[in-house]
Design a protein around this motif. Structure first.
Motif, mmCIF file in Angstrom:
data_model
loop_
_atom_site.group_PDB
_atom_site.id
_atom_site.type_symbol
_atom_site.label_atom_id
_atom_site.label_comp_id
_atom_site.label_asym_id
_atom_site.label_seq_id
_atom_site.Cartn_x
_atom_site.Cartn_y
_atom_site.Cartn_z
ATOM 1 N N UNK A 175 -6.416 3.629 -6.045
ATOM 2 C CA UNK A 175 -7.367 2.557 -5.713
ATOM 3 C C UNK A 175 -6.640 1.364 -5.119
ATOM 4 N N UNK A 176 -5.483 1.036 -5.709
ATOM 5 C CA UNK A 176 -4.700 -0.083 -5.177
ATOM 6 C C UNK A 176 -4.308 0.183 -3.727
ATOM 7 N N UNK A 177 -3.889 1.429 -3.441
ATOM 8 C CA UNK A 177 -3.535 1.766 -2.053
ATOM 9 C C UNK A 177 -4.699 1.467 -1.113
ATOM 10 N N UNK A 178 -5.891 1.926 -1.526
ATOM 11 C CA UNK A 178 -7.057 1.744 -0.658
ATOM 12 C C UNK A 178 -7.359 0.258 -0.448
ATOM 13 N N UNK A 179 -7.364 -0.493 -1.563
ATOM 14 C CA UNK A 179 -7.673 -1.929 -1.464
ATOM 15 C C UNK A 179 -6.632 -2.626 -0.591
ATOM 16 N N UNK A 180 -5.345 -2.296 -0.815
ATOM 17 C CA UNK A 180 -4.279 -2.949 -0.053
ATOM 18 C C UNK A 180 -4.409 -2.656 1.438
ATOM 19 N N UNK A 181 -4.715 -1.383 1.787
ATOM 20 C CA UNK A 181 -4.839 -1.097 3.222
ATOM 21 C C UNK A 181 -6.045 -1.813 3.812
ATOM 22 N N UNK A 197 -11.704 6.146 2.006
ATOM 23 C CA UNK A 197 -10.660 6.675 1.128
ATOM 24 C C UNK A 197 -11.037 6.537 -0.335
ATOM 25 N N UNK A 198 -12.024 5.692 -0.633
ATOM 26 C CA UNK A 198 -12.448 5.540 -2.029
ATOM 27 C C UNK A 198 -13.139 6.797 -2.557
ATOM 28 N N UNK A 199 -13.396 7.745 -1.665
ATOM 29 C CA UNK A 199 -14.111 8.973 -2.032
ATOM 30 C C UNK A 199 -13.579 9.618 -3.312
ATOM 31 N N UNK A 200 -12.272 9.823 -3.364
ATOM 32 C CA UNK A 200 -11.684 10.511 -4.510
ATOM 33 C C UNK A 200 -11.920 9.745 -5.810
ATOM 34 N N UNK A 201 -11.844 8.418 -5.737
ATOM 35 C CA UNK A 201 -12.051 7.602 -6.932
ATOM 36 C C UNK A 201 -13.479 7.778 -7.437
ATOM 37 N N UNK A 202 -14.451 7.779 -6.509
ATOM 38 C CA UNK A 202 -15.839 7.935 -6.912
ATOM 39 C C UNK A 202 -16.090 9.333 -7.485
ATOM 40 N N UNK A 203 -15.440 10.341 -6.892
ATOM 41 C CA UNK A 203 -15.596 11.702 -7.416
ATOM 42 C C UNK A 203 -15.095 11.772 -8.853
ATOM 43 N N UNK A 204 -13.923 11.196 -9.088
ATOM 44 C CA UNK A 204 -13.379 11.212 -10.451
ATOM 45 C C UNK A 204 -14.302 10.453 -11.396
ATOM 46 N N UNK A 211 0.832 -1.210 0.000
ATOM 47 C CA UNK A 211 0.000 0.000 0.000
ATOM 48 C C UNK A 211 0.860 1.250 0.000
ATOM 49 N N UNK A 212 1.914 1.214 0.804
ATOM 50 C CA UNK A 212 2.798 2.375 0.905
ATOM 51 C C UNK A 212 3.472 2.650 -0.441
ATOM 52 N N UNK A 213 3.910 1.578 -1.127
ATOM 53 C CA UNK A 213 4.565 1.746 -2.425
ATOM 54 C C UNK A 213 3.587 2.321 -3.453
ATOM 55 N N UNK A 214 2.352 1.817 -3.428
ATOM 56 C CA UNK A 214 1.363 2.304 -4.400
ATOM 57 C C UNK A 214 0.968 3.737 -4.112
ATOM 58 N N UNK A 215 1.141 4.169 -2.869
ATOM 59 C CA UNK A 215 0.725 5.515 -2.487
ATOM 60 C C UNK A 215 1.631 6.584 -3.088
ATOM 61 N N UNK A 216 2.881 6.214 -3.399
ATOM 62 C CA UNK A 216 3.824 7.198 -3.952
ATOM 63 C C UNK A 216 3.408 7.648 -5.361
ATOM 64 N N UNK A 217 3.273 6.716 -6.337
ATOM 65 C CA UNK A 217 2.823 7.180 -7.661
ATOM 66 C C UNK A 217 1.420 7.777 -7.620
#
Lengths: 218, 208
Positions: free
Chosen positions: A184-190, A152-159, A60-66
């Protein structure tokens, strides 16, 4: 006062239907058991819970960077694209004076994922070493993390909504950016990381410390 | 250590594994773990009836909530609106297959399957048609507990409205009303479903 746990009494709880099952003679807490009520297979404790949590957490941490570097949304107006990252999207709300909305998005897409990742690292570390472990506080903290996850999925749904609604041909249109995949991967992973953590480990450690203390006192 | 005690007279806390005697609860009462404070067991009021009707309403509302446009924008004389389904289709069109799949799962598939599942379980209880397969069905049903995100999508609608208000003319459509009602129905159907009671009944019937 010490409370007896199911594990000490040779019982194991089915996580799906909440039925107590007798543990077989010589069974370990990581042996698979079949529940007598729902016939599902389960473990008295999730095996390798800490390792799984740690692994998903690092992913999750790695996916959060990009997710924060790349644009999450590209707004085209009259053919010219304007890429927006998560942070610049929040900055836009601040510029327009919409502080409550800016605060909601900032909480949902920056604070919550980071808090979950750091918090789970902390929990894993505390359980592993047993240093300054406060099960009552830590289990409340864990439940807060678990509850916050999906938000945290909020932003994905907004987009997703903006992409669908703002589709006015050449005048204005919105397209999603590559960061949305990583985010999205970050959210799912966490969420998976929080799911694979077994909160009962917090209490197990405490219980064994207490028992050891009692033995020392005698 | 008293291991001869019948396991049905004991319950353990799901969060901290503390062991208790099974409390006898009246409808509307719940038992809390004294060690970690989480809820051990609860008896919900009129669970089967309430869950049945909420899920029935939810199933009926799901069609307009998904298909009717939620909101639309007008800019320089052009108008465009979108529904929940359009969001997913637009993402597919732009090539974001993974996001489209996940949005589909979290806001469409999981909520519908949960409503249908709750409806199936409560209707078999209501009309007294219990089958042993319900044990497996209800166990599978629990896998979906964490993955319905209608409430998050609702917040998403509010946020994107603020985003659009700035430089476009925003119009709200019937789909928003249907979506809010759908959200209420699915939340109520899930929260009124009494899992302890259902498991107990199924066990009494089919497990010997």
């Amino acid at each position: 006062m010490s409370i007896k746990t199911a594990q000490e009494s040779g019982l194991a709880l089915c996580p799906k239907c909440h039925k107590l099952n007798d543990m077989e003679e010589g069974a370990d807490i990581h042996t698979t058991m079949q529940c007598t009520r729902c016939h599902g297979m389960f473990y008295p404790r999730k095996p390798h819970s800490l390792q799984y949590t740690l692994a998903w957490n690092i992913a999750a941490l790695l996916a959060f960077i990009p997710a924060n570097i790349y644009p999450i949304m590209i707004i085209y107006s009259v053919g010219i694209g304007d890429p927006n990252t998560i942070l610049s999207g929040i900055g836009e709300f601040v510029d327009h004076g919409l502080y409550p909305i800016a605060a909601i998005i900032f909480t949902a897409s920056i604070i919550v994922p980071l808090l979950k990742i750091v918090g789970l690292f902390l929990l894993v570390y505390r359980v592993h070493t047993g240093v300054r472990l406060r099960p009552d506080k830590h289990s409340k903290f864990y439940h807060a993390l678990e509850f916050l996850g999906p938000w945290s999925m909020l932003d994905v749904f907004v987009v997703a909504l903006l992409v669908a609604v703002v589709e006015l041909g050449f005048v204005t249109s919105v397209s999603a950016g590559p960061a949305i995949n990583y985010f999205t991967l970050t959210v799912i992973f966490t969420m998976i990381a929080a799911n694979s953590f077994d909160p009962r480990l917090l209490w197990d450690k405490d219980q064994s410390n207490e028992n050891a203390k009692e033995k020392n006192d005698c | 250590m008293n291991t001869t005690k019948d396991t049905s007279q004991l319950i353990a806390c799901l969060q901290c594994d503390a062991l208790y005697d099974t409390p006898i609860l009246k409808q509307g009462q719940s038992a809390k773990c004294i060690r970690c404070g989480s809820i051990l067991a609860e008896r919900k009021v009129d669970s089967i009836e309430r869950s049945f009707y909420w899920s029935l309403a939810g199933i009926m509302l799901s069609v307009p909530a998904i298909l009717l446009p939620i909101m639309g924008v007008t800019l320089v004389g052009q108008y465009h609106h979108a529904s929940l389904l359009d969001c997913i289709l637009a993402l597919i069109e732009h090539g974001f297959i993974m996001i489209a799949t996940l949005v589909f799962l979290f806001t469409l598939a999981v909520p519908i399957v949960r409503l249908l599942g709750a409806f199936y379980i409560t209707s078999s209880f209501k009309f007294n048609r219990l089958k042993p397969s319900l044990l497996h069905f209800f166990r599978a049903f629990h896998h979906l507990d964490n993955w319905a995100m209608l409430n998050v999508f609702m917040l998403g609608i509010v946020v994107s409205m603020y985003k659009l208000l700035d430089d476009t003319e925003l119009s709200v459509n019937m789909g928003l009303l249907a979506f809010i009602l759908w959200l209420i129905c699915s939340t109520m159907a899930a929260s009124s479903l009494d899992q302890d009671y259902i498991w107990q009944e199924l066990e009494n019937k089919f497990v010997d």
